[in-house]
Scaffold this motif. Sequence first.
Motif, PDB file in Angstrom:
ATOM      1  N   UNK A   1      -1.689  -3.105  -3.872  1.00 50.65           N
ATOM      2  CA  UNK A   1      -3.093  -3.405  -3.588  1.00 50.65           C
ATOM      3  C   UNK A   1      -3.865  -2.198  -3.063  1.00 50.65           C
ATOM      4  N   UNK A   2      -3.192  -1.097  -2.816  1.00 46.67           N
ATOM      5  CA  UNK A   2      -3.896   0.155  -2.534  1.00 46.67           C
ATOM      6  C   UNK A   2      -3.018   1.324  -2.938  1.00 46.67           C
TER       7      UNK A   2
ATOM      8  N   UNK B   1       0.746  -5.061 -11.424  1.00 46.52           N
ATOM      9  CA  UNK B   1      -0.669  -5.164 -11.100  1.00 46.52           C
ATOM     10  C   UNK B   1      -0.971  -4.188  -9.965  1.00 46.52           C
ATOM     11  N   UNK B   2      -1.928  -3.295 -10.188  1.00 42.04           N
ATOM     12  CA  UNK B   2      -2.204  -2.223  -9.230  1.00 42.04           C
ATOM     13  C   UNK B   2      -3.701  -2.072  -9.004  1.00 42.04           C
ATOM     14  N   UNK B   3      -4.119  -2.261  -7.755  1.00 41.13           N
ATOM     15  CA  UNK B   3      -5.512  -2.076  -7.362  1.00 41.13           C
ATOM     16  C   UNK B   3      -5.704  -0.636  -6.901  1.00 41.13           C
ATOM     17  N   UNK B   4      -6.466   0.118  -7.684  1.00 38.56           N
ATOM     18  CA  UNK B   4      -6.748   1.500  -7.314  1.00 38.56           C
ATOM     19  C   UNK B   4      -7.695   1.506  -6.119  1.00 38.56           C
ATOM     20  N   UNK B   5      -7.436   2.403  -5.195  1.00 33.53           N
ATOM     21  CA  UNK B   5      -8.306   2.579  -4.036  1.00 33.53           C
ATOM     22  C   UNK B   5      -9.061   3.887  -4.210  1.00 33.53           C
TER      23      UNK B   5
ATOM     24  N   UNK C   1       0.837  -1.195   0.000  1.00 36.01           N
ATOM     25  CA  UNK C   1       0.000   0.000   0.000  1.00 36.01           C
ATOM     26  C   UNK C   1       0.871   1.243   0.000  1.00 36.01           C
ATOM     27  N   UNK C   2       0.479   2.221  -0.785  1.00 30.56           N
ATOM     28  CA  UNK C   2       1.257   3.455  -0.869  1.00 30.56           C
ATOM     29  C   UNK C   2       0.314   4.646  -1.014  1.00 30.56           C
TER      30      UNK C   2
END
Length: 318
Positions: free
Chosen positions: A231-232, A271-275, A195-196
């Motif tokens: 993931x975020x 792979x990047x899950x946008x929050x 997470x960043x």
Amino acid sequence: MTKTPTKRQRYTPPSGNAICYSGYRRHQSPQDESFPSYEEIAEDLSILVSQWQFLRLYDCSLHAKRVLDVIKTEQLPLQVMLGANMRAEHSNPSCPWDANFTEAQLLHNREANAQEIEDMIALAKAHPTTVFSVSVGNEASVEWSDHQVSVEQLILYVRRIKAEIQQPVTFCENYVPWSDKLAPLVAELDFISLHTYPVWEYKAIDIALDYTKDNYYTVAERYPDIPVVITEAGWATASNGRGIETWNASQDLQAIYYKALMEWTRDADILTFVFEAFDEPWKGSSEELEPEKHWGLFTVDRQPKLVMQEIFAHLIPT
């Protein structure tokens, strides 16, 4: 005694657009178990499926079960990272808000966590083609967490999961603990989930992407033999000044950061899950401008914010 992990084939994360999804609407909340209906979730996924291929869920509650049911019944081309909602297994005096628990509460939490892992296993088995990976928890080891679980216990949960299912296993956490504290856990995982949030760390937009890159590559270079996904990552669109300056939260800034983040991660094949997909009014304090409530690419009323208005112009009332 800790067992030496068996040698495993290196996992390759898939490519595609990914987003975190929490479907709670006004007057719904996981805290009181007032869950979105099948029809509400189906409406949400009909919006998301046009742009995203991967969803991240945070728990194994009725919300997750309904999401998986909608995907199966409506035959949607979506895959899911299924998360476990970990409760505190010990108190944390470093948490800025209340994270002190009685022994009875901690015992109850440990029992609930063990059941959550069993529920995760059951859902992953029931949906083997939709659940492409599972996470053993979310932000349960960072210094400020109010639901901390020891690294040793996380390892045991991972081993329990791996004994039952074939999907790859990860853990979702802020970038800081990966640098040292979580090294023993890394040896058990198939990939790292990071997470960043530059805006939470008082970074202005002109240096935000460089800060995100530094967060990512610090961890990726620390563990060159295991993939790292995000993931975020996202940007708040409103704030009351708690943790994020009011001037540093807006739809314009969200759009700038999102564009830069997507360009970099696509080029780098990360792979990047946008929050987050939709605003979450149940979160944080009762103040309307509480920043926890305002991370969605869409409002709680399912209207596209600036970042999505060109793509989803058909959703905007005329």
